[in-house]
Write an enzyme that holds these catalytic residues in place. Structure first.
Site, PDB file in Angstrom:
ATOM      1  N   ASP A  49       0.857  -1.176   0.000  1.00 51.96           N
ATOM      2  CA  ASP A  49       0.000   0.000   0.000  1.00 51.96           C
ATOM      3  C   ASP A  49       0.898   1.232   0.000  1.00 51.96           C
ATOM      4  OD1 ASP A  49      -2.402   1.504   0.324  1.00 51.96           O
ATOM      5  OD2 ASP A  49      -1.901   1.743   2.434  1.00 51.96           O
ATOM      6  N   ASP A  78      -2.441  -0.621   5.938  1.00 53.88           N
ATOM      7  CA  ASP A  78      -2.811  -0.150   7.277  1.00 53.88           C
ATOM      8  C   ASP A  78      -4.280   0.210   7.407  1.00 53.88           C
ATOM      9  OD1 ASP A  78      -2.863   2.094   5.720  1.00 53.88           O
ATOM     10  OD2 ASP A  78      -1.690   3.360   7.070  1.00 53.88           O
ATOM     11  N   ASP A  80      -7.413  -2.418   3.093  1.00 52.60           N
ATOM     12  CA  ASP A  80      -6.354  -3.416   2.879  1.00 52.60           C
ATOM     13  C   ASP A  80      -6.666  -4.755   3.543  1.00 52.60           C
ATOM     14  OD1 ASP A  80      -4.638  -1.472   1.613  1.00 52.60           O
ATOM     15  OD2 ASP A  80      -4.260  -0.651   3.604  1.00 52.60           O
TER      16      ASP A  80
END
Length: 878
Positions: free
Chosen positions: A310, A617, A621
């Protein structure tokens, strides 16, 4: 705020829809206590087989085997319990994002209801500070900004406004407010379009609750190893029994020989040794800010071939920060982006920090005064309140030594025009001596139009709008969010006259570029990944331009055709797995990715033959973290949902810590291979010994009790010490093992054959010669048993590295191993001299000459291993 005229539902309509559509609550976590979940793990055919194996082993008197099988059984149940409850905790954490109360229009009146009672069609009112209770289409909005970073990964709030019914794509997203998003500014009304499991956050909750689709590489490889060992042992035992039957051996002897060989050849100590290796790596990882939630994840991270990371909060700081300042004369200034604001400064290419600060003073003053945010230094560090743009500007001013409190003393506030998306600027009016000073911040195009002059080297000159617009476009092309600033003067004496009509003929002060900056340690960490043969791809909800800029800053290399958008992913998904897999093979940067697409990309990478580690986070996700081979969540700013869904948590949110964890994972797998090699080679040597003795019609080389003793000495002490071997130093300079590579590669098979022939053949030769020279069967077995113990001591020492010589590793590199080898040998020597043990094992003390001969013979396995390592090193450097 004008409404669309929609009056909302009546109570009767709402009740009808609630009965039809169900509650707005997210899916419940799996029911049941920890004990109930643990018991459920025993309800499968495999568990019944293991329980039967424990019972049979116990009845045959093999308490040790029964114990170890029982340990494996309980360990598997514990792992299953943890995984099932982690899914429940993730769903529970997700449910905490649901707003317990919501303002809903029912029967024409605004009432406060439990959010779970909201149904599609309800008219809901939103206001600053609350969470959106359900997916809703906006019918009216007044300066509405929603923080959707948990859902989309974007670090800055999204401006929302009503749009036509036919809106699609980005236009549709702007007119939608999604469940779980935080309203950071403004107010709005909207009609609920989806609730509960049908909302975007509900779909994420459903994905989290599913059984993980990926399996740990260690478990896959051990499963193959177990099947191979079982096949080999079964084949050899059946062959020996057939030969024994043909030679009229007593049934009791045949049975005891089969049991003894099976016990010796099957590495029962392997589960304990693997647990020790993983536990040691877990402890080492913890010292490097890596918390492992599931033990197999230790090795899995070391086996990964690609990291799908990410952007927000992982590669970046997840803090909108001023990084660039462009003055109208073309001067470029830069802001430090360290975590501690007081240690940061404004810098220029050809200017000292003091000169750079002086040149930026006017612009940053205009950034601080028309600002509704706050930035306060507390005991636990800096705390901020307000819009992320306002906070970023206050931080930049503080870096230049211009805290707003000190500026306001000289420029007391008279009036303010707050920022509205429709006007695209904010302004404030301040008394300064006999005049009123005006400070404005906003969109570059808007402020350029308001200004007729621009500041050039400390004086105002006629504005060059084309030049300023080119500067703005240059900064935007770098993926920056660009904001402009201007100032002016008026003689208005009272605040009643301060309004928009005064925002003309301003002096344009310059541009500021903001971005979520790349973590300073990330570029080196990505280089380390490259050196280790691990690919890195980035997945983000940001637009392609911003994603490309961050990727370049982070050190990711890619071509234009490797930049993939969410729209391309959607088209590939619609065409099927083959199309998506082809897209995943070329993609390196994924922009405008929806939450569900992150999981689809991770699975496509897996189908392409990769062991995939996914980092993140946010709530968006969580599905990918749970279903990837290895999920890595950020511990500081990561959501509870992400942490509960992940296998590993990085406590310092440092991407570089992942590289350290990869190294420790490779160390753990290397140690497991060392243990497997040592156990397999000694077990195979015993099989060869019995095969040769049976083929030549010799007596049984070892009694069943001696086989069990040998197995205890070998497996019970030395393998655990070998599992604690430290790193060799070159873990990150080697490519990861191929995903389809079994534990037994060509190097291990070759060495297994070599050492098996040395130990098995050498043991048989010594037993045969001892019988030929007149030794009794008991004395010959006594010498053979000691020789095999010595063989195993030397073999354990030689197994410390697959490539390095024991001289390079150092004799005392693993003190625990030396102690365990000495303890194993000491235990056998004790058994030779203690009457009870010597009688049971039928062993006795031996002469010094016999000891010397056996030591020389046993050391041969060490020289064979060292020679093969030398050949391997020479071949790799040729």
């Amino acid at each position: 705020m004008e409404d669309s005229g929609y009056a909302g539902l009546t109570s009767e309509e709402a009740l009808s829809r609630l009965a039809k559509c169900g509650s707005n609550a997210l899916p419940e976590p799996r029911a049941g206590s920890v004990a109930e979940t643990f018991v459920r793990q025993f309800r499968s055919p495999l568990i019944y087989i293991l329980l039967a194996a424990v019972l049979v082993s116990f009845l045959l008197g093999d308490v040790r085997d029964a114990f170890f099988i029982g340990v494996v059984l309980v360990a598997n149940a514990i792992v299953g319990t943890i995984q099932e409850h982690s899914a429940g905790r993730a769903a529970l954490a997700l449910r905490k994002l649901a707003q317990p109360k919501a303002n809903v229009v029912r029967d024409g009146h605004l009432v406060e209801l439990d959010a779970r009672l909201i149904v599609p069609g309800d008219l809901v009112a939103l206001e600053s500070g609350g969470r959106v209770p359900a997916d809703m289409r906006l019918t009216a909005a007044d300066g509405l900004l929603c923080d959707e970073s948990l859902l989309t990964g974007e670090s800055s709030p999204v401006a929302k406004s009503p749009t036509p019914v036919c809106a699609t794509g980005e236009e549709l997203r702007r007119c939608m407010a999604y469940a779980g998003a935080l309203v950071t500014r403004g107010r709005a009304r909207g009609v609920v379009s989806a609730t509960g499991k049908n909302s975007e956050i509900g779909k994420i909750a459903s994905d989290i609750g599913k059984t993980p689709l990926a399996r740990s590489p260690l478990l896959i490889r051990l499963e193959g190893f177990s099947k191979l060992i079982a096949l080999i042992v079964a084949t050899v035992v059946v062959f020996l029994i057939l030969v024994g039957v043909a030679r009229d051996m007593p049934a009791t002897d045949l049975f005891m020989m089969a049991v003894g060989l099976a016990v010796s050849a099957i590495p029962e100590g392997l589960p304990i040794a693997i647990s020790v290796a993983l536990a040691i790596s877990m402890r080492r990882m913890a010292r490097k800010h890596v918390i492992v939630r599931r033990m197999p994840a230790v090795e899995a991270l070391g086996s990964c071939t690609i990291i799908a990371t990410d952007k927000t909060g992982t590669l970046t700081l997840n803090e909108l920060t001023v990084t660039d300042i462009r003055l109208p004369d073309g001067t470029d200034l830069f802001c430090d982006t360290h975590a501690d604001i007081e240690s940061c400064h404004i810098r220029g290419k050809d200017a000292s920090p003091d000169q750079a600060r002086d040149r930026a003073t006017a612009l940053l003053r205009a950034a601080s005064l028309p600002n509704e945010g706050s930035l306060v230094r507390g005991e636990d560090g800096w705390t901020s309140v307000g819009d992320t743009v306002d906070v970023a500007l206050l931080a930049a001013a503080h870096k230049a030594g211009l805290p707003r409190e000190s500026i306001e003393d000289d420029y007391p506030l008279i009036a303010r025009i707050p920022y509205e998306p429709e006007i695209k600027y904010a302004a404030s009016f301040h008394r300064h001596g006999d005049v009123v000073r005006i400070f404005v911040k906003g969109a570059a195009e808007t402020l350029i139009a308001m200004s007729d002059r621009m500041e050039m080297n400390g004086r105002a000159v006629t504005i060059d709008r084309d030049r300023l617009l080119r500067q703005k476009e240059e900064m935007a092309a770098q993926g920056l969010r660009v904001l402009a600033f201007a100032e002016g003067e008026t003689t208005v004496e009272d605040d009643g006259g301060c309004g928009r009509h005064l925002l003309v003929d301003l002096v344009f002060l310059g541009l500021v570029g903001m971005r979520d900056p790349t973590r300073p340690e990330v570029p080196k960490a990505i280089r380390d990944c490259h050196d280790a043969g691990v690919q890195v791809v980035m997945l983000t909800g940001d637009d392609p331009k911003t994603a490309s800029a961050i990727a370049i800053d982070a050190g990711l290399t890619f071509t234009i055709d490797q930049l993939v958008t969410g729209e391309e992913v959607s088209l590939a998904e619609a065409r099927g797995h083959a199309s998506l897999d082809a897209l995943a093979r070329r993609g390196r940067i994924y922009a405008r990715i929806a939450p569900s697409q992150k999981l689809a990309i991770a699975l496509a990478l897996s189908r392409n033959g990769h062991f995939v580690a996914v980092t993140g986070d946010g709530v968006n996700d969580a599905p990918a973290l749970r279903h990837a081979h290895i999920g890595v969540a950020m511990g500081r700013k990561g959501t509870d949902v992400a942490k509960e869904s992940a296998d590993i948590i990085i406590t310092d949110d440092n991407f570089a810590s992942i590289v350290s964890a990869i190294k420790e994972g490779r160390v753990a797998y290397a140690n497991i291979r060392k243990v497997i090699f040592m156990l397999a080679s000694t077990g195979a040597a015993e099989l060869v010994l019995f095969l040769l003795a049976t083929a030549l019609a010799l007596p049984m080389p070892l009694l069943p009790v001696q086989l069990l003793w040998l197995n205890l000495v070998t497996n019970g002490i030395q393998d655990v010490a070998l599992a604690s071997e430290g790193p060799e130093g070159d873990e990150l300079s080697r490519a990861p093992r191929r995903p389809n590579e079994p534990i037994f590669d060509r190097v291990m098979i070759r060495r297994l054959c070599q050492t098996t022939l040395v130990m098995g053949g050498g043991g048989f030769a010594m037993f045969y010669l001892a019988l030929q020279q007149g030794y009794s069967e008991s004395d010959a077995r006594n010498m053979l048993l000691l020789l095999l113990v010595l063989f195993e001591n030397f073999q354990t020492f030689a197994s410390r590295s697959e490539r390095k010589s024991i001289l390079a590793l150092g004799m005392f590199g693993n003190p625990l191993l030396l102690f365990c080898i000495a303890a194993a040998l000491g235990l056998h020597i004790t058994a030779m001299h203690v009457p009870l043990l010597s009688t049971t094992l039928q062993v006795s003390a031996m002469k010094p000459a016999e000891w010397a001969m056996l030591l020389i013979a046993a050391s041969s396995v060490l020289f064979v291993m060292e020679f093969d390592k030398w050949r391997l090193r020479r071949k790799s450097t040729a």
